[in-house]
Write a protein that holds these residues in place. Structure first.
Motif, PDB file in Angstrom:
ATOM      1  N   TRP A   1     -20.187 -58.745 -23.128  1.00 18.19           N
ATOM      2  CA  TRP A   1     -21.227 -57.973 -23.827  1.00 18.19           C
ATOM      3  C   TRP A   1     -22.269 -58.859 -24.497  1.00 18.19           C
ATOM      4  N   VAL A  37     -25.386 -58.601 -26.809  1.00 18.49           N
ATOM      5  CA  VAL A  37     -25.815 -57.584 -27.782  1.00 18.49           C
ATOM      6  C   VAL A  37     -27.239 -57.080 -27.561  1.00 18.49           C
ATOM      7  N   ASP A  38     -28.054 -57.868 -26.837  1.00 20.44           N
ATOM      8  CA  ASP A  38     -29.460 -57.474 -26.644  1.00 20.44           C
ATOM      9  C   ASP A  38     -29.682 -56.773 -25.306  1.00 20.44           C
ATOM     10  N   TRP A  82     -22.699 -50.486 -28.519  1.00 15.80           N
ATOM     11  CA  TRP A  82     -22.816 -50.510 -29.982  1.00 15.80           C
ATOM     12  C   TRP A  82     -22.047 -49.350 -30.619  1.00 15.80           C
ATOM     13  N   ARG A 122     -18.521 -50.250 -31.540  1.00 15.55           N
ATOM     14  CA  ARG A 122     -18.338 -51.420 -32.400  1.00 15.55           C
ATOM     15  C   ARG A 122     -18.769 -51.149 -33.824  1.00 15.55           C
ATOM     16  N   VAL A 167     -19.872 -57.008 -35.480  1.00 11.19           N
ATOM     17  CA  VAL A 167     -20.722 -57.638 -34.463  1.00 11.19           C
ATOM     18  C   VAL A 167     -21.555 -58.760 -35.097  1.00 11.19           C
ATOM     19  N   TRP A 168     -22.136 -58.472 -36.245  1.00 13.42           N
ATOM     20  CA  TRP A 168     -22.945 -59.509 -36.911  1.00 13.42           C
ATOM     21  C   TRP A 168     -22.086 -60.722 -37.262  1.00 13.42           C
ATOM     22  N   TYR A 208     -21.282 -62.622 -34.124  1.00  7.30           N
ATOM     23  CA  TYR A 208     -22.504 -63.257 -33.651  1.00  7.30           C
ATOM     24  C   TYR A 208     -22.778 -64.563 -34.413  1.00  7.30           C
ATOM     25  N   PRO A 229     -28.926 -59.643 -33.206  1.00  4.31           N
ATOM     26  CA  PRO A 229     -28.274 -58.322 -33.234  1.00  4.31           C
ATOM     27  C   PRO A 229     -29.110 -57.218 -33.890  1.00  4.31           C
TER      28      PRO A 229
END
Ligand SMILES: [Zn+2]
Ligand SMILES: [Zn+2]
Length: 266
Positions: free
Chosen positions: A117, A119-120, A128, A131, A136-137, A140, A162
């Motif tokens: 995955w 994220v962009d 998303w 999650r 996620v942040w 990342y 993100p």
């Protein structure tokens, strides 16, 4: 005001950009740039990893396209670079890529927070929903810190990617930023002040003012990038980006030749 070099742009080899390097160069000259750099998405060890980058057997063709633009536009300094995806475990591959051509710089970017995955990726936007945004942040920035720690990159690309589709952290991320920026400082990585965010849902330059302020306090250098995927995007919103950098305190940016930094007055 002289425009700082636009060091982040793509070519059709990545399969989601249009226009040849000569077209980007022509546009840059029209706009008054004296320097640009191509940093297309680098190949992975496995060509079937995903479908939005050049294949490994196209790397020579990529270099040739950039060399052609250098020959056709001798009045413009054109750098040869790559935007390299950082994933844990890919360090050996990145070292191999780095040794294949005389790159002026490598941009280390994190798009993937897992092997599957990015994220962009607009085609994986539904991911998303499965999650937790904060998780996620965190993942990342953990990877971004690892990318800086490798010491393989001159520049770290679009440091808060993100946020692209508007998924904002739900808690204060200052500790994540601090850890990442300390690694960037230690390994002399510059931050890519990237205007592509202004063209996305987040409507904001990457990275945010908060991250740039912390970076400035730590003495971390910056570069500027349009992340152009078509010639019309070259240098887009650079005035805004320079204004942001200056308002944070920056009076210089950097550029790279043969992987060595030189400063540029803003
Ligand atoms: Zn791209
Ligand atoms: Zn990128």
């Amino acid at each position: 005001m002289a425009l700082p070099p636009d060091l982040h742009m793509h070519t059709p080899l990545c399969r989601h950009a249009t226009g040849e390097p000569v077209d980007y160069a022509r546009r840059a000259i029209e706009l008054g740039f004296t320097e640009i750099g191509f940093s297309d998405h680098s190949p992975m060890r496995r060509d079937d990893f995903d479908d939005w980058r050049m294949r490994f057997d196209q790397l020579g063709e990529y270099v040739d396209k950039v060399r052609r633009a250098q020959r056709d536009f001798p009045q413009l300094t054109i750098r040869l670079a790559l935007e390299v995806d950082y994933l844990p475990g890919h360090e050996e591959w990145i070292r191999e890529l780095a040794s294949l051509h005389p790159w002026d710089y490598l941009i280390g970017s994190v798009h993937y927070v897992s092997d599957s995955w990015a994220v962009d990726n607009p085609y994986k936007l539904s991911e998303w929903k499965n999650r937790d945004v904060m998780e996620v942040w965190s993942a990342y920035f953990e990877r971004l810190t690892m990318a800086a720690e490798t010491g393989l990159f001159e520049i770290i690309g679009h440091a808060d990617l993100p946020k692209k589709f508007g998924h904002r952290p739900t808690r204060d991320c200052t500790p994540l930023y601090e850890t990442f920026l300390n690694a960037a400082k230690k390994h002399a990585c510059a931050l890519d002040v990237n205007t592509a965010g202004l063209r996305k849902d987040c409507k904001e330059i990457y990275p945010s003012r908060q991250i740039l302020e912390l970076a400035f306090q730590k003495g971390i250098p910056i570069t500027f990038g349009s992340d152009a995927h078509e010639p019309e995007e070259v240098g887009m919103n650079f005035n805004e980006a320079v204004e942001l950098a200056r308002s944070v305190g920056y009076r210089q940016s950097v550029r790279f030749a043969s992987r060595k930094a030189q400063s540029v007055e803003l």
